[in-house]
Design an enzyme around this catalytic site. Structure first.
Site, PDB file in Angstrom:
ATOM      1  N   LEU A 162       0.845  -1.192   0.000  1.00 42.14           N
ATOM      2  CA  LEU A 162       0.000   0.000   0.000  1.00 42.14           C
ATOM      3  C   LEU A 162       0.879   1.240   0.000  1.00 42.14           C
ATOM      4  O   LEU A 162       1.775   1.377   0.842  1.00 42.14           O
ATOM      5  CB  LEU A 162      -0.890   0.025   1.243  1.00 42.14           C
ATOM      6  CG  LEU A 162      -1.729  -1.232   1.516  1.00 42.14           C
ATOM      7  CD1 LEU A 162      -2.511  -1.055   2.817  1.00 42.14           C
ATOM      8  CD2 LEU A 162      -2.669  -1.523   0.353  1.00 42.14           C
ATOM      9  N   ASN A 190       7.622   6.247   0.019  1.00 43.70           N
ATOM     10  CA  ASN A 190       8.396   7.067  -0.932  1.00 43.70           C
ATOM     11  C   ASN A 190       8.997   8.309  -0.256  1.00 43.70           C
ATOM     12  O   ASN A 190       8.888   9.426  -0.768  1.00 43.70           O
ATOM     13  CB  ASN A 190       7.544   7.447  -2.151  1.00 43.70           C
ATOM     14  CG  ASN A 190       7.310   6.266  -3.074  1.00 43.70           C
ATOM     15  OD1 ASN A 190       6.194   5.780  -3.190  1.00 43.70           O
ATOM     16  ND2 ASN A 190       8.362   5.755  -3.715  1.00 43.70           N
ATOM     17  N   ASP A 238      14.478   1.688  -0.806  1.00 41.31           N
ATOM     18  CA  ASP A 238      14.293   1.757  -2.257  1.00 41.31           C
ATOM     19  C   ASP A 238      15.135   2.941  -2.756  1.00 41.31           C
ATOM     20  O   ASP A 238      16.314   2.768  -3.135  1.00 41.31           O
ATOM     21  CB  ASP A 238      12.790   1.915  -2.554  1.00 41.31           C
ATOM     22  CG  ASP A 238      12.454   2.140  -4.012  1.00 41.31           C
ATOM     23  OD1 ASP A 238      13.373   2.267  -4.846  1.00 41.31           O
ATOM     24  OD2 ASP A 238      11.248   2.207  -4.357  1.00 41.31           O
ATOM     25  N   LYS A 262      15.962  -2.106  -8.075  1.00 42.56           N
ATOM     26  CA  LYS A 262      15.435  -1.664  -9.369  1.00 42.56           C
ATOM     27  C   LYS A 262      16.634  -1.403 -10.259  1.00 42.56           C
ATOM     28  O   LYS A 262      17.502  -0.593  -9.904  1.00 42.56           O
ATOM     29  CB  LYS A 262      14.640  -0.358  -9.210  1.00 42.56           C
ATOM     30  CG  LYS A 262      13.337  -0.492  -8.464  1.00 42.56           C
ATOM     31  CD  LYS A 262      12.685   0.857  -8.258  1.00 42.56           C
ATOM     32  CE  LYS A 262      11.348   0.718  -7.540  1.00 42.56           C
ATOM     33  NZ  LYS A 262      10.849   2.016  -7.034  1.00 42.56           N
TER      34      LYS A 262
END
Ligand code: NPQ
Ligand code: MG
Length: 377
Positions: A162, A190, A238, A262
């Site tokens: 989420l 984020n 991240d 990533k």
């Protein structure tokens, strides 16, 4: 000897099936730069993960275009370079990992198509299927959130993530947890919070989450280490991890217990494998992140996610999660929540020419002598 003959840059816009909202903005289309690279022997496709705005990272499409055209392409055009040598050839350009990663993806694709080998095989990624999760954007209401989660679970996704932001967090996450007590559930901020928001994280810490992704400022490993010490739940980084060196530092500092990998964010698939190797050696689980890639970038993610250290379900969702019609044949989720790793040469996918043409908003061909030029459409 195989020379790099040309690079074609292309900006595409592809409608999303539903708006995707995060703590840094909302998108209704996927706007990305694609690259087609020709060598003497083959062509290869690459996809850049940057978006139209510098919201997720410093990089953005207009800037990536200039970086590739004026700084990266001229270092490789006409050269006989392997993907292993590319990093060295581009080392004179500092930063710009997403732009560099797109070039590397295209070169790897061309090289491996020529050699008749798949990317997964080349990376040493043995798995033929990978476990898939899905990232759910911030919705206007909790009802819509519950409905979307329900839908993705019925499709088979093995983990629900989420998106959260200050003010739209604990209550929403608790509602999902109460509706689904046993699912793998995580959150992704984020980088929208500060250490002063520790009470939010203490509340989230009660909800048996798999991880809390990138809660704090992306440049601050030390604060993440402090927060991690306060929580039972694993922090996953991240945006903070831009290289294998960052990964090693974060792990040693205790800034995270899980790493999101990533390829675009770390400067390419080969560096992504090095992040994997560092984490694996330290016993830290990794998973493959997603950037709403078209089938081109999605194929690369699946190959990467087939490496043995990727022990958690990734944001490697099906094409249908984002697009009504992908640029390649669609990636399809099996009812068991896994997806097949491409086995064809290179990335193992080819974009449909008509779909590419239909999605193109800008095109420019680059060659060594500077001939080529732009074609607006
Ligand atoms: C993340 N991705 O893990 C990113 C963030 C993200 C699947 O949650 C356009 C292009 C919009 C890339 C929105 C997922 C985006 C984007 C969010 C990436 O943090
Ligand atoms: Mg994230």
């Amino acid at each position: 000897m195989t020379r790099i003959r040309s690079v074609e840059l292309r900006l595409i816009a592809l409608p999303l099936v539903r708006p995707f909202r995060t703590s840094f903005g909302e998108d209704t289309t996927k706007d990305a730069i694609l690259l087609r690279l020709e060598t003497d022997d083959a062509e290869g496709w690459g996809e850049c993960v940057a978006g139209p705005e510098p919201g997720y990272s410093e990089e953005f499409n207009d800037e990536v275009w200039i970086t590739i055209r004026d700084h990266l392409a001229r270092r490789i055009l006409g050269a006989d370079l392997s993907s292993e040598e590319l990093g060295g050839a581009l080392a004179g350009v500092r930063g710009h990992p997403m732009a560099k990663a797109a070039v590397e993806m295209a070169l790897l694709d061309a090289e491996l198509r020529e050699a008749g080998r798949s990317l997964a095989e080349h990376l040493g990624a043995g798995r033929d299927r990978v476990a898939c999760g899905v990232s759910v954007g911030i919705t206007p209401t909790v009802e819509e959130l519950l409905e979307q989660v329900e839908g993705y679970l019925s499709e088979g996704y093995q983990r629900i993530k989420l998106k959260i932001e200050p003010g739209t967090d604990v209550e929403r996450v608790r509602a999902v947890r109460e509706a689904h007590p046993d699912i793998l559930l995580s959150v992704d901020a984020n980088a929208a919070y500060a250490l002063e928001d520790v009470e939010v994280f203490r509340a989230l810490d009660e909800l048996e989450l798999l991880m809390i992704e990138q809660p704090l400022f992306y440049e601050d490993l030390l604060q993440h280490a402090k927060l991690q010490r306060e929580l039972r739940t694993a922090i996953c980084l991240d945006e903070s991890i831009r290289s294998a060196a960052d990964g090693a530092a974060a792990i040693e500092l205790g800034a995270c217990r899980i790493v999101n990998i990533k390829q675009g964010r770390v400067g390419g698939i080969l560096e992504a494998r090095r992040v994997h190797d560092v984490a694996r050696a330290a016993g830290v689980p990794v998973w493959c992140g997603g950037m709403l890639e078209t089938g081109i970038g999605r194929a690369a993610n699946l190959a990467l996610a087939a490496l043995p250290g990727f022990t958690l379900p990734g944001d490697t969702s099906a094409s249908s999660r984002y697009f009504r019609q992908d640029l390649t044949d669609p990636f399809v989720l099996e009812p068991d929540g896994t997806m097949a790793v491409p086995t064809g040469p290179g990335l193992g996918v080819s974009p449909h020419a008509d779909r590419i043409e239909g999605a193109t908003v800008r095109l420019e061909r680059l060659e060594k002598n500077g001939l080529g030029g732009g074609i607006a459409s």
